[in-house]
Design a protein around this motif. Structure first.
Motif, PDB file in Angstrom:
ATOM      1  N   SER A  32       0.844  -1.194   0.000  1.00 16.97           N
ATOM      2  CA  SER A  32       0.000   0.000   0.000  1.00 16.97           C
ATOM      3  C   SER A  32       0.881   1.247   0.000  1.00 16.97           C
ATOM      4  CB  SER A  32      -0.903   0.002   1.236  1.00 16.97           C
ATOM      5  OG  SER A  32      -0.129  -0.045   2.416  1.00 16.97           O
ATOM      6  N   PRO A  33       0.333   2.400  -0.377  1.00 17.07           N
ATOM      7  CA  PRO A  33       1.131   3.631  -0.381  1.00 17.07           C
ATOM      8  C   PRO A  33       1.802   3.880   0.967  1.00 17.07           C
ATOM      9  CG  PRO A  33      -0.970   3.996  -1.481  1.00 17.07           C
ATOM     10  CD  PRO A  33      -1.039   2.630  -0.862  1.00 17.07           C
ATOM     11  N   SER A  60      -7.809  -0.277  -4.720  1.00 18.73           N
ATOM     12  CA  SER A  60      -7.798   1.138  -5.095  1.00 18.73           C
ATOM     13  C   SER A  60      -6.493   1.801  -4.661  1.00 18.73           C
ATOM     14  CB  SER A  60      -8.995   1.870  -4.483  1.00 18.73           C
ATOM     15  OG  SER A  60      -8.931   1.845  -3.058  1.00 18.73           O
ATOM     16  N   LYS A  61      -5.955   1.385  -3.514  1.00 19.74           N
ATOM     17  CA  LYS A  61      -4.684   1.938  -3.047  1.00 19.74           C
ATOM     18  C   LYS A  61      -3.520   1.478  -3.917  1.00 19.74           C
ATOM     19  CE  LYS A  61      -6.047   2.505   1.803  1.00 19.74           C
ATOM     20  NZ  LYS A  61      -5.757   2.139   3.207  1.00 19.74           N
ATOM     21  N   GLU A  63      -3.500   1.158  -7.082  1.00 24.80           N
ATOM     22  CA  GLU A  63      -3.442   1.941  -8.324  1.00 24.80           C
ATOM     23  C   GLU A  63      -2.461   3.103  -8.176  1.00 24.80           C
ATOM     24  OE1 GLU A  63      -4.690   1.102 -11.071  1.00 24.80           O
ATOM     25  OE2 GLU A  63      -6.281  -0.333 -10.589  1.00 24.80           O
ATOM     26  N   GLU A  64      -2.423   3.690  -6.982  1.00 22.52           N
ATOM     27  CA  GLU A  64      -1.491   4.794  -6.724  1.00 22.52           C
ATOM     28  C   GLU A  64      -0.039   4.318  -6.823  1.00 22.52           C
ATOM     29  OE1 GLU A  64      -0.200   7.581  -2.926  1.00 22.52           O
ATOM     30  OE2 GLU A  64      -2.305   6.912  -3.086  1.00 22.52           O
ATOM     31  N   ALA A  67       0.871   3.634 -10.426  1.00 24.62           N
ATOM     32  CA  ALA A  67       1.134   4.885 -11.135  1.00 24.62           C
ATOM     33  C   ALA A  67       2.535   5.404 -10.829  1.00 24.62           C
ATOM     34  CB  ALA A  67       0.085   5.930 -10.749  1.00 24.62           C
ATOM     35  N   SER A  68       2.990   5.243  -9.579  1.00 22.70           N
ATOM     36  CA  SER A  68       4.342   5.669  -9.210  1.00 22.70           C
ATOM     37  C   SER A  68       5.389   4.854  -9.962  1.00 22.70           C
ATOM     38  CB  SER A  68       4.547   5.509  -7.700  1.00 22.70           C
ATOM     39  OG  SER A  68       3.663   6.332  -6.979  1.00 22.70           O
TER      40      SER A  68
END
Length: 328
Positions: A32-33, A60-61, A63-64, A67-68
């Motif tokens: 997770s982020p 959903s977490k 996806e962040e 993207a990074s």
């Protein structure tokens, strides 16, 4: 074995291991982020692995994080996998999805990084104490269900399985006779955490014993004391409780929260990168424990976290709790 130490960063190790990272397929649980799993993923992305599979219950977490990764190297393939380690039905669904990846015949590195730390008493969907169920039994089941992606019959593909543990394993051996704390009646969040972390280490011992002949290498690792979301729910009372337990057990490293020597996230993931890619992680150190990007001597960690008899007993208990045998 290496010149790395406590201060070494993930970027330091990744630069040395750049050739080993390039083109690899990596699966990480719990990235997770702001987690160590996410930090590991972005750190190695600089050196162009072929694919990073991100597995967590909250997609959903993820996806962040994906993207990074793309922002660092757009050509890296990322994949999101829904995996709830507190539900064996979810674990089986996730494993089936991975096994159905026709474009991914082999996973080079599995990092079992997801986990819980000192949470109130709870149970998985199957009635297993939550920390033991998520931190160990869930990873045990998932890892074994995707074993076909990790090994080859002729042993020519040397995949690695990393089980993220903690120096907190010193708080408790695996309570084989009462892993559920009599359904919470005698529950202590720190003993439960310690039990699950000892189990993580014994799992690597058991994997090495059973699957070294097929090329698999499994190690456990302690990233260090680091401020992450893993411990964000813990208040002063929890740390005072830990201090009292540590005093009674003769573990001075835990008796003062302020006295703990904290690492940055980059320093923490150095041992992830080291375990996943460094050339010194060979069959000769299979089943061992890593800290500070070094392979520890067995005398440096508790005997109950490295004993092969306990590892075998844990394997049998885990099969019972998972409702499935895995014979290799």
């Amino acid at each position: 074995m290496s010149n790395f130490n406590y201060e070494t960063t993930g970027e330091d190790v990744a630069s040395v291991c750049s050739d080993a990272i390039r083109g690899k397929v990596i699966l990480i649980t719990g990235p997770s982020p702001k987690s160590l799993g996410a930090e590991f993923a972005t750190t190695i992305s600089v050196y162009a692995p072929a694919m990073i599979i991100l597995a967590s219950r909250d997609t959903s977490k993820l996806e962040e994080v994906a993207a990074s990764i793309k922002a660092i190297k757009s050509e890296i393939s990322t994949r999101i996998l829904k995996l709830d380690l507190s539900s064996q039905a979810s674990i089986r669904d996730a494993a089936q999805e991975v096994n159905n990846y026709e474009d991914v015949p082999h996973i080079d590195v599995l990092v079992n990084s997801a986990g819980l730390m000192a949470v109130p008493y709870g149970q998985t969907a199957e009635g297993i104490e939550l920390q033991f169920g998520v931190n160990h039994v869930g990873h045990f089941l998932f890892t074994n269900l995707i074993m076909g992606k990790l090994i080859s019959e002729d042993g020519t593909r040397a995949s690695r399985v990393l089980n993220v543990t903690s120096v907190g394993h010193e708080l408790s051996r695996v309570r084989f006779e009462d892993y559920n704390f009599k359904d919470g009646q005698y529950y202590n969040r720190w003993y439960a955490y310690g039990q699950s972390k000892s189990a993580n280490m014994l799992f690597s011992v058991a994997l090495a014993e059973r699957l070294a002949k097929k090329g698999l290498i499994s190690v456990s690792l302690h990233p260090g004391s680091i401020f992450t979301n893993l411990s964000s729910h813990l208040g002063k009372d929890a740390w005072e409780e830990l201090g009292g337990i540590a005093f009674s057990l003769g573990l001075p490293r835990f008796t003062s929260y302020e006295g703990l020597d904290y690492k940055t996230q980059q320093q923490g993931v150095a041992t992830y990168v080291f375990g996943a890619f460094h050339e010194s992680i060979t069959q000769q150190v299979n089943g061992r424990h890593l800290r500070d990007s070094q392979v520890m001597e067995p005398r440096g960690y508790k005997s109950w976290a490295r004993d092969p008899t306990d590892a075998d007993e844990l394997w049998k208990l885990s099969e019972k709790l998972a409702g499935q045998k895995f014979n290799y």
